[in-house]
Motif scaffolding. Sequence first.
Motif, mmCIF file in Angstrom:
data_model
loop_
_atom_site.group_PDB
_atom_site.id
_atom_site.type_symbol
_atom_site.label_atom_id
_atom_site.label_comp_id
_atom_site.label_asym_id
_atom_site.label_seq_id
_atom_site.Cartn_x
_atom_site.Cartn_y
_atom_site.Cartn_z
ATOM 1 N N LEU A 329 76.238 17.588 106.543
ATOM 2 C CA LEU A 329 77.601 17.140 106.280
ATOM 3 C C LEU A 329 78.346 18.321 105.669
ATOM 4 C CD1 LEU A 329 79.921 15.082 105.780
ATOM 5 C CD2 LEU A 329 78.795 14.536 103.613
ATOM 6 N N LEU A 330 79.493 18.681 106.262
ATOM 7 C CA LEU A 330 80.293 19.795 105.780
ATOM 8 C C LEU A 330 81.640 19.282 105.307
ATOM 9 C CD1 LEU A 330 78.116 21.164 107.644
ATOM 10 C CD2 LEU A 330 79.838 22.892 108.176
ATOM 11 N N VAL A 331 82.069 19.735 104.141
ATOM 12 C CA VAL A 331 83.371 19.355 103.599
ATOM 13 C C VAL A 331 84.091 20.623 103.158
ATOM 14 C CG1 VAL A 331 84.624 17.999 101.879
ATOM 15 C CG2 VAL A 331 82.444 17.150 102.785
ATOM 16 N N ALA A 332 85.278 20.871 103.734
ATOM 17 C CA ALA A 332 86.122 21.989 103.326
ATOM 18 C C ALA A 332 87.271 21.445 102.493
ATOM 19 C CB ALA A 332 86.655 22.745 104.540
ATOM 20 N N SER A 333 87.583 22.155 101.409
ATOM 21 C CA SER A 333 88.599 21.680 100.471
ATOM 22 C C SER A 333 89.712 22.705 100.312
ATOM 23 C CB SER A 333 87.960 21.399 99.111
ATOM 24 O OG SER A 333 88.941 21.222 98.109
ATOM 25 N N SER A 334 90.911 22.208 100.009
ATOM 26 C CA SER A 334 92.047 23.112 99.785
ATOM 27 C C SER A 334 91.867 23.954 98.536
ATOM 28 C CB SER A 334 93.344 22.297 99.687
ATOM 29 O OG SER A 334 93.283 21.389 98.606
ATOM 30 N N SER A 335 90.861 23.644 97.723
ATOM 31 C CA SER A 335 90.560 24.471 96.553
ATOM 32 C C SER A 335 89.959 25.814 96.945
ATOM 33 C CB SER A 335 89.590 23.737 95.621
ATOM 34 O OG SER A 335 88.333 23.536 96.261
ATOM 35 N N GLY A 336 89.585 25.951 98.239
ATOM 36 C CA GLY A 336 89.009 27.200 98.716
ATOM 37 C C GLY A 336 87.505 27.209 98.753
ATOM 38 N N HIS A 337 86.886 26.030 98.944
ATOM 39 C CA HIS A 337 85.426 25.936 98.954
ATOM 40 C C HIS A 337 84.937 25.145 100.170
ATOM 41 C CE1 HIS A 337 86.294 26.791 94.678
ATOM 42 N NE2 HIS A 337 85.142 27.446 94.715
ATOM 43 N N LEU A 338 83.747 25.499 100.612
ATOM 44 C CA LEU A 338 83.036 24.757 101.651
ATOM 45 C C LEU A 338 81.772 24.201 101.040
ATOM 46 C CD1 LEU A 338 82.556 23.918 104.646
ATOM 47 C CD2 LEU A 338 81.331 26.091 104.926
ATOM 48 N N TYR A 339 81.575 22.881 101.147
ATOM 49 C CA TYR A 339 80.407 22.202 100.585
ATOM 50 C C TYR A 339 79.507 21.757 101.735
ATOM 51 C CZ TYR A 339 83.597 22.014 96.607
ATOM 52 O OH TYR A 339 84.478 22.346 95.595
ATOM 53 N N ILE A 340 78.217 22.065 101.629
ATOM 54 C CA ILE A 340 77.250 21.702 102.668
ATOM 55 C C ILE A 340 76.218 20.753 102.061
ATOM 56 C CG2 ILE A 340 75.553 22.542 104.325
ATOM 57 C CD1 ILE A 340 77.005 25.186 104.396
#
Length: 490
Positions: A329-340
């Motif tokens: 599961l990948l989540v990209a955020s406007s905070s400038g981070h990619l979470y895997i």
Amino acid sequence: MEAGAADGPSGGVEEALSCFSFNQDCTSLAIGTKSGYKLFSLSSVEQLDPVHGSNDIPDVCIVERLFSSSLVVVVSHAKPRQMNVYHFKKGTEICSYSYSSNVLSIRLNRQRLLVCLEESIYIHNIKDMKLLKTILDIPPNPTGLCALSINHSNSYVAYPGSRTTGEIVLYDGHALKTVCTVAAHEGALAAIAFNASGSRLASASEKGTVIRVFSVPDGQKLYEFRRGMKRYVTISSLAFSMDSQLLCASSNTETVHIFKLEHLANSQPEEPSTWTSYMGKMLMAATNYLPTQVSDMMNQDRAFATGRLGFSGHRNICTLSTIQKLPRLLVASSSGHLYIYSLDPQDGGDCVLIKTHSLLGSGTADENKENDLRASLPQSYAATVARPSPSAASTVPGYSEDGGALRGEVIPEHEFATGPVCLDDENEFPPKEGFLPVRVPITERASPERSLGPSNFGAAPVCGAGGRGLGDHQTPALPSCLQAERWGSR
């Protein structure tokens, strides 16, 4: 799977990214910032590999990459009505189109390029950038909500059919005609997404409590999932897994929900006659006598898995991808981070955060790193399709700016396969080196649903090199990027 300026502010939360999007097969991530844009490969969990970066266009509000090719589409806040198409490895601009109002979203597949304005949608042929169709007088769509099937054999388009209710218009982007309308929700739409084959369409309303999945093209409801009952939320993205077995949804809350697309009632064997099974059957039978809203709630499936974010309020998008043979599961955020996150495809449950990447501190882009790594890694969706070897590949006339198939370059036949494929970097389409970009202003004088193909392209006024406007019944000598070589020779 895109988040951009059209999505609006995030409640005063400071944002490092102005836009961000996953490509069509979730093998790449594009981000836009005040200084330009960057592209990353998603071939590894531990390392985020930069593919390309550019500061030529500042203040980017939309950036979209076509699969793993070198074609990228960019829109900036400085010129929000202008769409620029680039070949980033050759460092050249393919073409530039200007529209009558701000470009709110861009969608791509191997046949079509979709440009969504607030009250109109433009459909281009991506191989020569011709304008094929303009859908005018659509209901006000201030967020540019639309979806395009990545399966270019059908190229289905979905967009809101109403500003106040959850009606979806399903449009055939290949045949250029409306297929049907789907009454998906009572409230206005917040998110829509196709699966990889274009056979299913997921939707959520502005309430964000119920997510529905419909069959395409007949629009029949297949699944209904409940995200929650305690509060209304804003669904920011919906995404199917590439095998269409899972569907994920992210919102302005700290939880990402993943639903499993299966009908458990049809697959379960006959239960033994026990007191528990008897009471279960009685409860299900009782739903026939309850109000519709209550019975629907009891029949809705709950989340199969969830991912917990360490924040809420930031704009974000999610997707489901296979990285090094494992589902993620990948989540990209406007905070400038990619979470895997890790994901258990059998038992679901809580997804475990295994890696966090900063999207702003990744140094200089190395454009060769992506292809070198991908060759040694397990094949992704885009690479698993059958592709003939270069030595044995049959060829057909292909794309070029100076006349398409009549005077085109020779490119591999797999470019025109029926399924999504990855462009061969040495043979991918435009532009030829030395060509000047073509800039085509577009206005909205065409009648609704009127085709703007080569035979009646004059329906949309086009300005040539001399800036002359064309009459309603004239055919322009330079209608599109087909004449780029002639422009470049002047």
